[in-house]
Design a protein around this motif. Structure first.
Motif, PDB file in Angstrom:
ATOM      1  N   ILE A 191      27.028  35.285  48.448  1.00 17.64           N
ATOM      2  CA  ILE A 191      28.267  36.039  48.645  1.00 17.64           C
ATOM      3  C   ILE A 191      29.177  35.313  49.640  1.00 17.64           C
ATOM      4  CG2 ILE A 191      29.255  38.265  49.287  1.00 17.64           C
ATOM      5  CD1 ILE A 191      27.455  38.320  46.795  1.00 17.64           C
TER       6      ILE A 191
ATOM      7  N   ARG B 128      30.110  33.293  45.761  1.00 22.53           N
ATOM      8  CA  ARG B 128      30.550  33.676  44.420  1.00 22.53           C
ATOM      9  C   ARG B 128      31.949  34.278  44.413  1.00 22.53           C
ATOM     10  NH1 ARG B 128      25.610  35.839  40.661  1.00 22.53           N
ATOM     11  NH2 ARG B 128      24.013  34.346  41.306  1.00 22.53           N
ATOM     12  N   ILE B 129      32.323  34.923  45.501  1.00 22.16           N
ATOM     13  CA  ILE B 129      33.656  35.535  45.543  1.00 22.16           C
ATOM     14  C   ILE B 129      34.722  34.452  45.534  1.00 22.16           C
ATOM     15  CG2 ILE B 129      35.160  37.071  46.836  1.00 22.16           C
ATOM     16  CD1 ILE B 129      32.697  38.409  45.600  1.00 22.16           C
TER      17      ILE B 129
ATOM     18  N   VAL C  75      38.183  41.392  39.488  1.00 19.67           N
ATOM     19  CA  VAL C  75      36.839  40.850  39.667  1.00 19.67           C
ATOM     20  C   VAL C  75      35.835  41.965  39.418  1.00 19.67           C
ATOM     21  CG1 VAL C  75      35.215  39.765  41.266  1.00 19.67           C
ATOM     22  CG2 VAL C  75      37.634  39.130  41.320  1.00 19.67           C
TER      23      VAL C  75
ATOM     24  N   LEU D 203      32.185  43.144  39.679  1.00 19.21           N
ATOM     25  CA  LEU D 203      30.892  42.917  40.325  1.00 19.21           C
ATOM     26  C   LEU D 203      29.842  43.704  39.550  1.00 19.21           C
ATOM     27  CD1 LEU D 203      32.059  43.288  44.041  1.00 19.21           C
ATOM     28  CD2 LEU D 203      31.846  41.192  42.701  1.00 19.21           C
TER      29      LEU D 203
ATOM     30  N   LEU E  24      28.593  42.104  51.284  1.00 16.60           N
ATOM     31  CA  LEU E  24      29.650  42.675  50.439  1.00 16.60           C
ATOM     32  C   LEU E  24      30.502  43.705  51.170  1.00 16.60           C
ATOM     33  CD1 LEU E  24      27.738  43.127  47.064  1.00 16.60           C
ATOM     34  CD2 LEU E  24      29.738  41.697  47.425  1.00 16.60           C
TER      35      LEU E  24
ATOM     36  N   VAL F 211      33.805  42.274  51.849  1.00 13.41           N
ATOM     37  CA  VAL F 211      34.531  41.993  50.610  1.00 13.41           C
ATOM     38  C   VAL F 211      35.164  43.253  50.043  1.00 13.41           C
ATOM     39  CG1 VAL F 211      34.273  41.134  48.244  1.00 13.41           C
ATOM     40  CG2 VAL F 211      33.001  40.055  50.102  1.00 13.41           C
TER      41      VAL F 211
ATOM     42  N   ASN G  63      39.193  43.284  53.981  1.00 16.22           N
ATOM     43  CA  ASN G  63      39.100  42.122  53.102  1.00 16.22           C
ATOM     44  C   ASN G  63      40.372  41.279  53.046  1.00 16.22           C
ATOM     45  OD1 ASN G  63      40.771  43.700  51.516  1.00 16.22           O
ATOM     46  ND2 ASN G  63      39.255  44.065  49.907  1.00 16.22           N
TER      47      ASN G  63
ATOM     48  N   ASP H 254      34.689  33.065  54.293  1.00 20.90           N
ATOM     49  CA  ASP H 254      33.537  32.447  53.634  1.00 20.90           C
ATOM     50  C   ASP H 254      32.946  31.386  54.556  1.00 20.90           C
ATOM     51  OD1 ASP H 254      32.281  31.955  50.709  1.00 20.90           O
ATOM     52  OD2 ASP H 254      32.543  30.035  51.725  1.00 20.90           O
TER      53      ASP H 254
ATOM     54  N   LEU I  22      41.829  38.940  50.273  1.00 21.52           N
ATOM     55  CA  LEU I  22      41.339  39.568  49.042  1.00 21.52           C
ATOM     56  C   LEU I  22      41.935  40.948  48.833  1.00 21.52           C
ATOM     57  CD1 LEU I  22      37.518  38.729  49.351  1.00 21.52           C
ATOM     58  CD2 LEU I  22      39.278  37.420  48.156  1.00 21.52           C
TER      59      LEU I  22
ATOM     60  N   PHE J 276      38.825  45.064  42.622  1.00 20.22           N
ATOM     61  CA  PHE J 276      37.379  44.950  42.489  1.00 20.22           C
ATOM     62  C   PHE J 276      36.845  46.145  41.707  1.00 20.22           C
ATOM     63  CE2 PHE J 276      37.910  42.263  46.287  1.00 20.22           C
ATOM     64  CZ  PHE J 276      37.166  41.152  45.883  1.00 20.22           C
TER      65      PHE J 276
END
Length: 777
Positions: A384, A398-399, A413, A415, A433, A436, A442, A447, A456, A461
């Protein structure tokens, strides 16, 4: 052996003299005395023996004096030639100041075939060594030697033998033993030399290659400079790319710092590769790229309705999101990058209801890019947040990779399977998460690989889950919960007719004019072939049907058009998998039908109660792999029945036995509080001998006083009741408000009765007694 003779002795530290060798020896006072004595009294003969610190030497070499002179440093020296190996005896006296000893010359050994074979083998090894060193004159001399003993004694000149080894050869008079020892030593040395030469060659080749590449790289750089071209992979190119890229200020500053490090580092440094990979990742991200949202609210709703039947809650939420975005854009308010402007929703429901495919429809309705991130089985937090750049093979999480794959900063996105995220020694991905999926945080997601703030907040999401209880509460708190409880029978028929059947017809290469399925057949499939909350198995049945139709048409067993009726299903799909069993299961007293929610949606649950003689010692036995909560519900139910035996029409003596409560399907774990009223009803039915009505189902938690407490998952339970043919359902009165979410056709098919007292449920659920209240056997 020959007779002993007396000779002056000359002790030397090095070199070790062997017969046949001619060597110079430095002269000190003792050595000078030995040389003078040999010249004056012994025809220039003397014994040369090694000087040992731990013992007196046992062998030496009788040598003759060849020449006396001076070494380049000015000191005196003598050149001697070894002639015969001699064994040293006791000391003796002689003229002069020299030390005299008695020695016995060692006889020359007899030459045998074994000796010749060993000599030939040793000569082969010596020649191989000399050829490696290109000593051609020595090769000729060795080739001319025929005496095995003389050949063996040439090892005194061998530079690869130590002084200790040479002394051992001196003290070995047997020529066969001497040759065998030399063969072993020489073969071992050749093997070591080959390995050393190979290593040296590999190192030299690698260095030559690096030097060649460096020279070519410098020449290429000079050529490009003369032509006015930039090097494509050099630091100058990265600096230009960073300057021309549309990056946020903080990202540009970080990228320029890394470019500076790249310019100062060597091409051979491993850090160079890390920096270039990091810069490529940063430059490939769409920092200032976004897609324009669809502002046509009606058009977006049409797209959602065209792709999915029902699911009004999530469709309404997406339309609401679009409406707010459109109004903010009209008024000139911040739309992109605003804190909390994105949407974070979790679609929870059983498998096969369309949660994953709904994400693609949402992206199409919004006019955004769609990326799916599968989280099922992920246990590493770095999946993540990304890896630290210091790790070998480090990658962003992965984000970040999903943002890069989408090519915009505001994709949809998905999930997928967020309830199946695990945790172990590598960290807790669910905890990673939190940042995120928190709309308040977010906008500054960091990262580990990028080590930069990534916004983000404008990403939509969508998470999917089968079981809400498996999602950590802190994570669930950051998302909007939208439940998709499953489809009614009418919904399944409509979905099959409008979506599934056309798709399977196309996959089987069939036209609509060639095959059709009646609504009665579709309803029969939903009722008796696929009792499931979704339509996944339903679609498999339709695919099987279309394959059989295509096969029959190809084999000319049928002619188009083919219409599949309800009566034809056995031929296409076999016998029905599900038949009504509530009437059969409740045909005896002590069995009640409850409603439960599993990871596969709602389901009916049969609870059985029985009693056995316990010699006046009452007890409770539970089976069926029940959890702690269900075990407590059984104990509460039994205590309530015993305490209210008179009002329930139960003989107290009927409960002074071992009561056995069993929930079938013992291989499946079961837990939850909603089985309390069902257990109470089953116990009263067992104790009174009155059967529970076959068309009745119930759900609710019970207290010691008989109060019926609310439960969860009411909609899924009512859908399961309808699928299984139940007619009357008892629910807690405090769940009556939840009936607003239940489809109207389900409520029309069921008689739902809200209850507050479990005694009322028992009174209405049990069949009337034919006589007075009977006692349990």
């Amino acid at each position: 052996m020959t007779e002993p003779i007396s000779v002056p002795v000359l002790f030397v530290t090095e070199p070790v003299l062997l017969p046949g060798m001619v060597v110079p020896l430095a002269l000190d006072d003792a050595a000078r005395a030995a040389v003078d004595a040999a010249q004056a009294h012994n025809d220039g003969k003397l014994l040369v023996a090694p000087r040992l610190e731990d013992r007196y030497p046992s062998f030496g070499v009788i040598a003759s004096i060849v020449q006396i002179g001076r070494v380049p440093g000015g000191g005196q020296a003598v050149v001697v030639k070894g002639e015969h190996r001699a064994q040293i005896g006791s000391g003796t006296t002689g003229p002069g100041s020299a030390l005299w000893v008695e020695v016995t010359e060692v006889d020359e050994p007899t030459i045998t075939d074994e000796t010749k074979a060993l000599a030939a083998e040793y000569k082969k090894l010596v020649l191989a060594m000399l050829q490696r060193r290109e000593a051609w004159q020595l090769i000729d001399a060795v080739n001319k030697m025929s005496d095995p003993s003389d050949l063996a004694d040439t090892s005194g000149y061998a530079s690869w033998l130590t002084e200790v080894q040479k002394r051992q050869l001196l003290e070995t008079p047997d020529v066969n033993e001497r040759l065998q020892t030399l063969i072993d030593w020489t073969a071992e040395h050749i093997a070591e030399t080959e390995v050393s030469e190979k290593i040296a060659e590999d190192v030299r080749t690698g260095m030559d290659k690096q030097q060649k590449e460096f020279l070519l790289r410098q020449q290429l750089a000079a050529i490009r400079k003369e032509l006015g071209e930039d090097e494509p992979d050099g630091a100058d190119d990265y600096r230009t790319r960073v300057e021309q890229a549309e990056l946020p200020d903080n990202v540009r500053e970080a990228a320029m710092r890394e470019v500076g490090k790249l310019e100062r580092s060597s091409d051979q440094s491993p850090e160079t590769g890390w920096i270039r990979t990091w810069l490529d990742t940063v430059l490939d991200l769409p920092w200032n790229t976004t897609t324009d949202d669809n502002t046509d609210i009606a058009g977006a709703r049409e797209i959602l309705d065209a792709d999915h039947h029902g699911l009004d809650d999530v469709k309404d939420r997406i339309v609401e999101y679009l409406a707010v975005r459109a109004r903010r854009a009209q008024r000139g308010l911040q739309v992109v990058g605003g804190r909390g402007s994105g949407a974070v929703m979790v679609l929870a429901g059983p498998p096969g209801v369309g949660k994953t495919s709904l994400g693609e429809s949402v992206a199409r309705a919004l006019g955004r890019k769609f990326v799916r991130v599968a989280l099922g089985g992920v246990r590493d937090e770095a999946e993540i947040r990304g890896h630290r750049r210091t790790y070998v093979g480090a990658l962003p999480g992965r984000i970040v990779r999903a943002i890069g794959e989408a090519g915009s900063m505001n994709p949809v996105v998905l999930l997928d399977e967020i309830d199946k995220v695990g945790s172990d020694f590598r960290g807790d991905p669910a905890a990673a998460l939190l940042e995120v999926l928190d709309p308040a945080q977010n906008h500054t997601f960091r990262d580990h690989y990028l080590d930069l703030d990534l916004d983000l907040s404008d990403v939509v999401f969508l998470a999917t889950a089968n079981v809400i209880e498996n999602i950590p509460s802190a994570l669930l708190d950051r998302m909007e919960l939208v439940t998709i409880d499953g489809y009614t029978e009418d919904d399944k028929v409509a979905i099959a007719r409008d979506y599934l059947l056309p798709r399977q017809r196309e996959r089987a290469a069939l036209e609509e004019s060639e095959v059709s399925v009646t609504d009665e057949a579709l309803r029969e499939i939903a009722a008796d072939y696929t009792r499931e909350p979704g339509v996944r198995q339903f679609e498999r049945m339709l695919a099987k049907m279309m394959r059989k139709v295509a096969t029959n048409l190809a084999a000319e067993k049928a002619t188009a058009p083919v219409t599949v009726e309800k009566s034809d299903l056995v031929d296409y799909l076999g016998r029905p998998r599900f038949t009504p069993e509530s009437e059969e299961r409740t045909a005896v007293p002590g069995v009640a039908t409850g409603l439960a929610v599993t990871g596969m949606g709602g389901d009916v649950l049969f609870i059985e109660a029985n009693s056995t003689d316990s010699d006046g010692k009452p007890g409770l036995q539970l089976t069926g792999q029940l959890g702690d909560v269900m075990k407590e519900s059984a104990q509460i139910a039994l205590s309530y029945v015993r305490a209210h035996a008179d009002s329930l029409g139960v003989d107290p003596e009927a409960l002074n036995r071992t009561i056995h409560v069993h929930v079938p399907a013992g291989a499946v774990p079961k837990d939850g509080p909603s089985a309390g009223v069902t257990m109470t009803t089953a116990l009263v039915s067992m104790a009174t001998g009155r059967k529970v009505r076959a068309d009745v189902g119930m759900t609710g938690e019970v207290t010691l006083n008989g109060r019926v407490l609310p439960i969860g998952g009411l909609k899924q339970k009512l859908l399961a009741a309808q699928r299984n043919g139940l007619k009357t359902i008892f629910i807690p009165a405090r769940n009556e408000s939840d009936l607003d979410d239940v489809p109207a056709e389900v409520l029309d098919a069921l008689e739902v009765k809200p209850m507050t007292d479990v005694a009322e449920i028992v009174a209405q659920a049990l069949e009337p007694a034919e006589q007075a209240v009977s006692q349990a056997a």
